[in-house]
Write an enzyme that holds these catalytic residues in place. Structure first.
Site, PDB file in Angstrom:
ATOM      1  N   GLY A 147       0.854  -1.193   0.000  1.00 50.14           N
ATOM      2  CA  GLY A 147       0.000   0.000   0.000  1.00 50.14           C
ATOM      3  C   GLY A 147       0.882   1.232   0.000  1.00 50.14           C
ATOM      4  O   GLY A 147       2.027   1.202  -0.459  1.00 50.14           O
ATOM      5  N   ARG A 148       0.330   2.332   0.531  1.00 50.58           N
ATOM      6  CA  ARG A 148       1.073   3.597   0.508  1.00 50.58           C
ATOM      7  C   ARG A 148       2.409   3.487   1.238  1.00 50.58           C
ATOM      8  O   ARG A 148       3.453   3.918   0.733  1.00 50.58           O
ATOM      9  CB  ARG A 148       0.233   4.706   1.164  1.00 50.58           C
ATOM     10  CG  ARG A 148      -0.939   5.145   0.331  1.00 50.58           C
ATOM     11  CD  ARG A 148      -1.853   6.021   1.165  1.00 50.58           C
ATOM     12  NE  ARG A 148      -2.563   5.226   2.146  1.00 50.58           N
ATOM     13  CZ  ARG A 148      -3.883   5.091   2.200  1.00 50.58           C
ATOM     14  NH1 ARG A 148      -4.640   5.751   1.372  1.00 50.58           N
ATOM     15  NH2 ARG A 148      -4.452   4.323   3.108  1.00 50.58           N
ATOM     16  N   ILE A 149       2.393   2.893   2.443  1.00 47.93           N
ATOM     17  CA  ILE A 149       3.628   2.827   3.231  1.00 47.93           C
ATOM     18  C   ILE A 149       4.600   1.829   2.602  1.00 47.93           C
ATOM     19  O   ILE A 149       5.800   2.091   2.516  1.00 47.93           O
ATOM     20  CB  ILE A 149       3.320   2.474   4.705  1.00 47.93           C
ATOM     21  CG1 ILE A 149       2.419   3.568   5.324  1.00 47.93           C
ATOM     22  CG2 ILE A 149       4.611   2.324   5.517  1.00 47.93           C
ATOM     23  CD1 ILE A 149       1.851   3.227   6.697  1.00 47.93           C
TER      24      ILE A 149
ATOM     25  N   ALA B 296       3.536  -3.102  11.054  1.00 48.68           N
ATOM     26  CA  ALA B 296       2.095  -3.100  10.746  1.00 48.68           C
ATOM     27  C   ALA B 296       1.281  -3.307  12.022  1.00 48.68           C
ATOM     28  O   ALA B 296       0.947  -2.338  12.715  1.00 48.68           O
ATOM     29  CB  ALA B 296       1.808  -4.153   9.701  1.00 48.68           C
ATOM     30  N   ARG B 297       0.996  -4.549  12.348  1.00 49.72           N
ATOM     31  CA  ARG B 297       0.314  -4.882  13.603  1.00 49.72           C
ATOM     32  C   ARG B 297       0.912  -6.181  14.128  1.00 49.72           C
ATOM     33  O   ARG B 297       1.240  -7.090  13.345  1.00 49.72           O
ATOM     34  CB  ARG B 297      -1.187  -5.085  13.375  1.00 49.72           C
ATOM     35  CG  ARG B 297      -1.978  -3.794  13.143  1.00 49.72           C
ATOM     36  CD  ARG B 297      -2.075  -2.931  14.405  1.00 49.72           C
ATOM     37  NE  ARG B 297      -2.837  -1.712  14.213  1.00 49.72           N
ATOM     38  CZ  ARG B 297      -2.327  -0.533  13.859  1.00 49.72           C
ATOM     39  NH1 ARG B 297      -1.023  -0.423  13.660  1.00 49.72           N
ATOM     40  NH2 ARG B 297      -3.095   0.531  13.740  1.00 49.72           N
TER      41      ARG B 297
ATOM     42  N   GLU C 154       0.232  -5.557  22.926  1.00 52.45           N
ATOM     43  CA  GLU C 154       0.761  -4.244  23.343  1.00 52.45           C
ATOM     44  C   GLU C 154      -0.034  -3.644  24.508  1.00 52.45           C
ATOM     45  O   GLU C 154      -1.263  -3.739  24.492  1.00 52.45           O
ATOM     46  CB  GLU C 154       0.675  -3.236  22.178  1.00 52.45           C
ATOM     47  CG  GLU C 154       1.628  -3.499  21.084  1.00 52.45           C
ATOM     48  CD  GLU C 154       1.418  -2.551  19.898  1.00 52.45           C
ATOM     49  OE1 GLU C 154       0.801  -1.480  20.078  1.00 52.45           O
ATOM     50  OE2 GLU C 154       1.872  -2.891  18.810  1.00 52.45           O
TER      51      GLU C 154
ATOM     52  N   HIS D  31       6.073   0.745  19.340  1.00 47.03           N
ATOM     53  CA  HIS D  31       5.039   1.242  18.408  1.00 47.03           C
ATOM     54  C   HIS D  31       5.198   2.754  18.172  1.00 47.03           C
ATOM     55  O   HIS D  31       4.295   3.540  18.504  1.00 47.03           O
ATOM     56  CB  HIS D  31       3.631   0.921  18.941  1.00 47.03           C
ATOM     57  CG  HIS D  31       2.575   0.948  17.864  1.00 47.03           C
ATOM     58  ND1 HIS D  31       1.458   0.158  17.873  1.00 47.03           N
ATOM     59  CD2 HIS D  31       2.480   1.701  16.727  1.00 47.03           C
ATOM     60  CE1 HIS D  31       0.704   0.413  16.811  1.00 47.03           C
ATOM     61  NE2 HIS D  31       1.314   1.348  16.095  1.00 47.03           N
ATOM     62  N   ILE D  32       6.354   3.120  17.601  1.00 54.42           N
ATOM     63  CA  ILE D  32       6.656   4.549  17.420  1.00 54.42           C
ATOM     64  C   ILE D  32       6.907   4.921  15.951  1.00 54.42           C
ATOM     65  O   ILE D  32       7.482   5.968  15.667  1.00 54.42           O
ATOM     66  CB  ILE D  32       7.878   4.979  18.279  1.00 54.42           C
ATOM     67  CG1 ILE D  32       9.082   4.046  18.046  1.00 54.42           C
ATOM     68  CG2 ILE D  32       7.509   5.045  19.747  1.00 54.42           C
ATOM     69  CD1 ILE D  32      10.378   4.529  18.679  1.00 54.42           C
TER      70      ILE D  32
END
Ligand code: 8YV
Length: 329
Positions: free
Chosen positions: A158-160, A241-242, A271, A289-290
């Site tokens: 995708g975009r990232i 991502a996750r 998390e 998660h930064i």
């Protein structure tokens, strides 16, 4: 309190500019402090609210919506929206927005930084130095793997993913291979110099595999023992991502047995809890998660989420709606 203004909840501490902007339009109930509301607290605070300004830590379920019938808009300050039951929102005519685009380049920078740190064993080296373990030099001291000119694999283009591909191709002369639910148009592939592979081939060919796909029931544990077994023993795995995309126990076992070289993880299944098996391994770089955490980007995300909420409740078109079939109030 203003009886005429719609009521909205800001579910997490937000920038002052956001509280100000929303207060100009709404009767705002703003959570102070950085604690996360429990599901029961969220439900209680949402009573009578027309809008919810949330982040990735607040879960919006059909059950919650049924208990908050006045809720008309849910605006999350995140690009990911796996914490929101979008179908349940759409079925109840609740407008949902996220914050794409504004974090793309910042998140790609971080993904690449994590790749570099992981491949070149930077955290391991720093820990060793701080612990007084740097005593001498040897030819293979902290020798990692090359980034320049290696094969960059991207799962989720995708975009990232595309922004990471550009960094790899144009900055580091990497060969880019990818897998995605749908293949990119030929012009996009040509611009990125990216070659489409099956997921299995991608796992086999990547020297560095970056996970940037959205999390859903379909992508849950899509990197587990069988997938890791296909990877090169010299490969690195990067996840921005996750957490739930990776089976962390399987990954920890593979890293312990050096079936892959290293991993860089910014996201985790539970998390902010981190799987203890990962914490003890030297060959994994762990960050909290930064990936989108630069001040300009966080302010842009916060501002976009606020603009979305204002539009959704004042009859304008929200800039980034996830269910445009639901019309603003
Ligand atoms: C956020 C993210 O830090 O945008 C996302 O989807 O994962 C991160 O940028 C976080 O989710 C804040 O809501």
């Amino acid at each position: 309190m203003d009886a005429l203004k719609p009521k909205v909840l800001i579910a997490r501490r937000a920038p002052a500019a956001v509280v100000e902007k929303l207060s100009a339009h709404f009767d705002v109930d703003a959570v102070q402090g950085d604690g996360v509301l429990t599901p029961d607290e969220l439900l209680a605070r949402l009573q009578g609210k027309a809008g919810a300004y949330i982040t990735g830590t607040e879960r919006i379920t059909g059950e919650l919506l049924d208990a908050c019938p006045e809720l008309r808009a849910v605006c999350t300050m995140s690009v990911g929206y796996n914490h929101i039951d979008l179908a349940a929102c759409t079925a109840r005519r609740v407008l949902v927005t996220n914050t794409p685009d504004v974090l793309t380049e910042t998140t790609a920078d971080f993904g690449f930084a994590l790749l570099m740190a992981t491949a070149r064993r930077m955290s391991e080296g720093e820990r060793l130095l701080r612990d007084g373990g740097w005593k001498s030099w040897s030819w293979d001291f902290l020798a990692g793997s090359d980034v320049y000119s290696s094969t960059l694999g991207i799962l989720g283009m995708g975009r990232i993913g595309q922004a990471i591909a550009r960094r790899g191709r144009f900055g580091f002369g990497m060969k880019v291979v990818y897998h995605n639910r749908s293949r990119l148009p030929a012009e996009a592939e040509a611009e990125l110099g990216a070659r489409y592979l099956t997921k299995e081939e991608l796992l086999r060919q990547a020297d560095h595999l970056v996970l940037v796909l959205p999390y859903s029931a379909q992508s849950h544990h899509c990197i587990a023992a069988a997938e890791i077994a296909l990877m090169k023993p010299t490969a690195t795995l990067i996840n921005v991502a996750r957490g739930g995309i990776v089976d962390e126990d399987a990954l920890a076992a593979a890293l312990r047995e050096q079936r892959i070289a290293a991993a860089g993880l910014d996201v985790f299944e539970g998390e902010p809890r981190v799987n203890p098996a990962l914490l003890t391994l030297p060959n994994v770089v762990l960050t909290p998660h930064i990936a989108s955490a630069t001040m300009p980007t966080r302010l842009a995300m916060a501002g976009l989420a606020a603009d979305n909420l204002v539009a959704a409740l004042t009859g304008a078109t929200p800039p980034t709606s996830l269910n445009p079939e639901v019309l603003p109030l």
